[in-house]
Design an enzyme around this catalytic site. Structure first.
Site, PDB file in Angstrom:
ATOM      1  CB  SER A 271      -0.898  -0.001   1.233  1.00 30.43           C
ATOM      2  OG  SER A 271      -0.144   0.365   2.375  1.00 30.43           O
ATOM      3  CE  LYS A 272      -0.963   8.259   0.133  1.00 34.09           C
ATOM      4  NZ  LYS A 272       0.300   8.720   0.653  1.00 34.09           N
ATOM      5  NE  ARG A 273      -1.822   4.851   6.650  1.00 39.85           N
ATOM      6  CZ  ARG A 273      -1.189   5.677   7.480  1.00 39.85           C
ATOM      7  NH1 ARG A 273       0.061   5.465   7.795  1.00 39.85           N
ATOM      8  NH2 ARG A 273      -1.821   6.705   8.009  1.00 39.85           N
ATOM      9  CD  GLU A 294      -0.489  12.202   1.719  1.00 35.23           C
ATOM     10  OE1 GLU A 294       0.304  11.333   2.102  1.00 35.23           O
ATOM     11  OE2 GLU A 294      -1.731  12.028   1.663  1.00 35.23           O
TER      12      GLU A 294
END
Length: 519
Positions: A271-273, A294
């Site tokens: 994921s992006k995280r 962001e």
RNA sequence: GGCCCGUUCGUCUAGGGGUUAGGACAUCUCCCUUUCACGGAGGAAACACGAGUUCGAUUCUCGUACGGGCUACCA
């Protein structure tokens, strides 16, 4: 026989059909890549279709981002939103009316029905089921106790329809049938239809869901191979049924469900995280969220070559069956096949991504790199056009020396700054460990001997260096590092004497004096 | 929970009834190099577990465990 012949004559057509809900994730890029490779391999077409049937999730700029990302990757679109084609439009929101007729056709043939249950009512059903440790599914087991055209009389249904009561059209999935299909990657996969829910085909806002829309489009656009992520596998039986009920079974594409990309560490899909947390991009291009502002990093901005990025992605879940690892796009096209796609999900490895870039960097043409570097150096160090460090010959030599020491082009200005400008400070570890005032006479001798040199070459300067060291009873090792630091400021770098020769007599003399006087 | 998919070194993977289970990244050692890299040589490192089939299973079958996905009027 006819079927087989038909099949053989069909031109291979694949598509990438993302939904414009944000930037393209690298998993999505990989899906697009595999679809592209397969199409090219078989001399077919690769299309880009935008699946924007959920207006709530629409994100401005996402479609443009997708197109730009594919372009950067070198994935050429034959047909689609950005280039047009015989099946225009390629944006589902603009095809809205087409879907309705097929939904209606299914209703008429008894394979679909109107459902009037509100979102709240269904939510309530789920809660009740959950409380009883069960799962609510709108399907063959439950549909007869819900509010739909199967339970209502035709008069009642008619009335609701005429009074503009919101409704959806659902697929009527039969009970207890075995649905079998052949996945290009996984082989035969079986489902029991009782476990398949009555998927919504047409939403109450009149838009189709993915389930209906992708089938209508794939059929109309003559897609032969539907390549998508593994997350679609559970809904595949519903899709098979729709093809069947629409009498399109003979034109149904082959499905290939690709394994997912997993986090480098821990559990779950990438994921992006993870990118933020571990410091690597998960998007091909930088993305600025239009709502929050962001900014997410991109491979392009990080300094990856598109060739390296694609190469890395291709090898994540696919292998050529040989030991070759570095592939150009054309080589990937030639080698690609679904039977070498691994079935299990692949953990993403940021370090291997860096390695791929380093490999591609070594393959870059020196002259091209030098031309790029020259521009960057000029700007970075704010040098005038005529500065000697900017000459192509000089920069090319820098590239040649720096190349094996870097993984990204932009490291050249940092790691090789001393090739362009004099150091501002000196590596304190080396100075602290090696510098002694007693060394001063040696350096003074060295400087005057170098100054007298007629040909200031690597060989000559080295020869003189050793000679003077010997005469001063100093082992070269004692002063070599110091000399490097005096000239470059850094404890490590390109080969010392070639560097000295490149810099030239005057520059070296100047730098040495400046360093010595600050000791 | 239910359903589906999966499981070979830390990671990406090759292989496939009998192999010293191969490669790459990362890691370690050495060589090259009076630096740092590159390069070269070498090391450590894997068939999830249990049954079954078989003369023989890492490979086939079944279970278990673990992992992943799905379980929306999102795709």
């Amino acid at each position: 026989m006819h079927f087989i012949l038909n099949e053989m004559l069909r031109r291979v057509r694949t598509r990438f059909a993302p939904s414009p809900t944000g930037p393209l994730h690298i998993g999505g890029v990989r899906t697009a890549l595999y679809a592209y490779l397969f199409a090219r391999k078989h001399g077919g077409d690769f299309l880009l279709r935008i699946e924007d049937t959920d207006q709530n999730r629409f994100v401005p700029g996402a479609e443009e981002y997708i197109i730009e990302a594919l372009q950067w990757c070198g994935i050429h679109i034959d047909e689609g939103v950005s280039v047009g084609g015989p099946h225009t439009p390629y944006r589902q929101s603009e095809r809205k009316e087409m879907y309705r007729q097929y939904a209606m056709q299914l209703v008429k043939s008894g394979h679909a029905y109107y459902a009037f249950d509100t979102a709240e009512e269904l939510e309530q059903q789920r809660k009740t089921a959950e409380a009883a440790k069960q799962t609510f599914a709108y399907g063959s087991a439950s549909r007869m106790s819900l509010k739909n055209s199967l339970t209502l009389s035709s008069d009642e249904t008619e009335k609701l329809l005429n009074s503009n009561t919101p409704y959806v059209i659902r697929l009527k999935v039969p009970a207890d049938e075995t649905i079998v299909f052949n996945d290009l990657i996984r082989g035969e996969v079986q489902f029991n239809s009782s476990l398949v829910d009555d998927k919504v085909l047409l939403k109450s806002d009149g838009m189709p869901t993915y389930h209906l829309a992708h089938i209508v489009d794939d059929y109309q656009m003559e897609i032969t191979h539907a390549i998508r992520g593994e997350e679609w596998l559970p809904s595949a039986p519903a899709h098979i049924l729709i093809y069947q009920y629409l009498n399109w079974k003979d034109k149904m594409p082959h499905y290939a469900h690709l394994p997912l990309l997993l986090k480098p560490d821990g559990k779950g899909k990438l994921s992006k995280r993870d990118g933020d947390r571990l410091g690597f991009p998960v998007f091909p291009l930088e993305w600025k969220d239009p709502f929050s502002g962001e900014v997410s990093n991109g491979y392009r901005e990080r300094g990856y070559y598109p060739e390296a990025f694609i190469n890395m992605l291709a090898m994540l879940g696919w292998n050529p069956g040989t030991e070759q690892e570095i592939f150009t796009m054309q080589e990937l096209i030639d080698a690609f096949s679904f039977d070498h796609v691994h079935k299990a999900g692949a953990r993403f490895d940021p370090e291997k991504a860096v390695w791929f870039n380093a490999q591609w960097l070594q393959k870059q043409d020196d002259t091209q790199m030098a031309m790029r570097l020259s521009k960057v150096v000029k700007q970075h160090f704010n040098l005038p056009d005529e500065h000697r460090s900017l000459s192509l010959e000089y920069v090319k030599e820098c590239v040649r020396l720096l190349k094996p020491r870097i993984q990204f082009e932009q490291e050249m200005t940092v790691k090789g700054s001393y090739l362009f400008v004099a150091p501002q400070e000196y590596d304190s570890t080396v100075i602290g460990k090696k510098w002694k005032p007693e060394l001063m006479p040696f350096f003074n001798h060295l400087l005057s001997a170098w100054a007298d040199l007629k040909s200031f070459t690597a060989e000559e300067t080295e020869h003189v260096f050793k000679d003077i060291a010997g005469k001063n009873n100093i082992k070269p090792g004692e002063v070599l590092q110091l000399t490097r630091v005096f000239i470059s400021g850094q404890a490590q770098g390109v080969d010392l004497f070639p560097m000295i020769a490149m810099l030239g007599n005057a520059e070296v003399n100047q730098r040495m004096k400046a360093a010595l006087s600050s000791m």
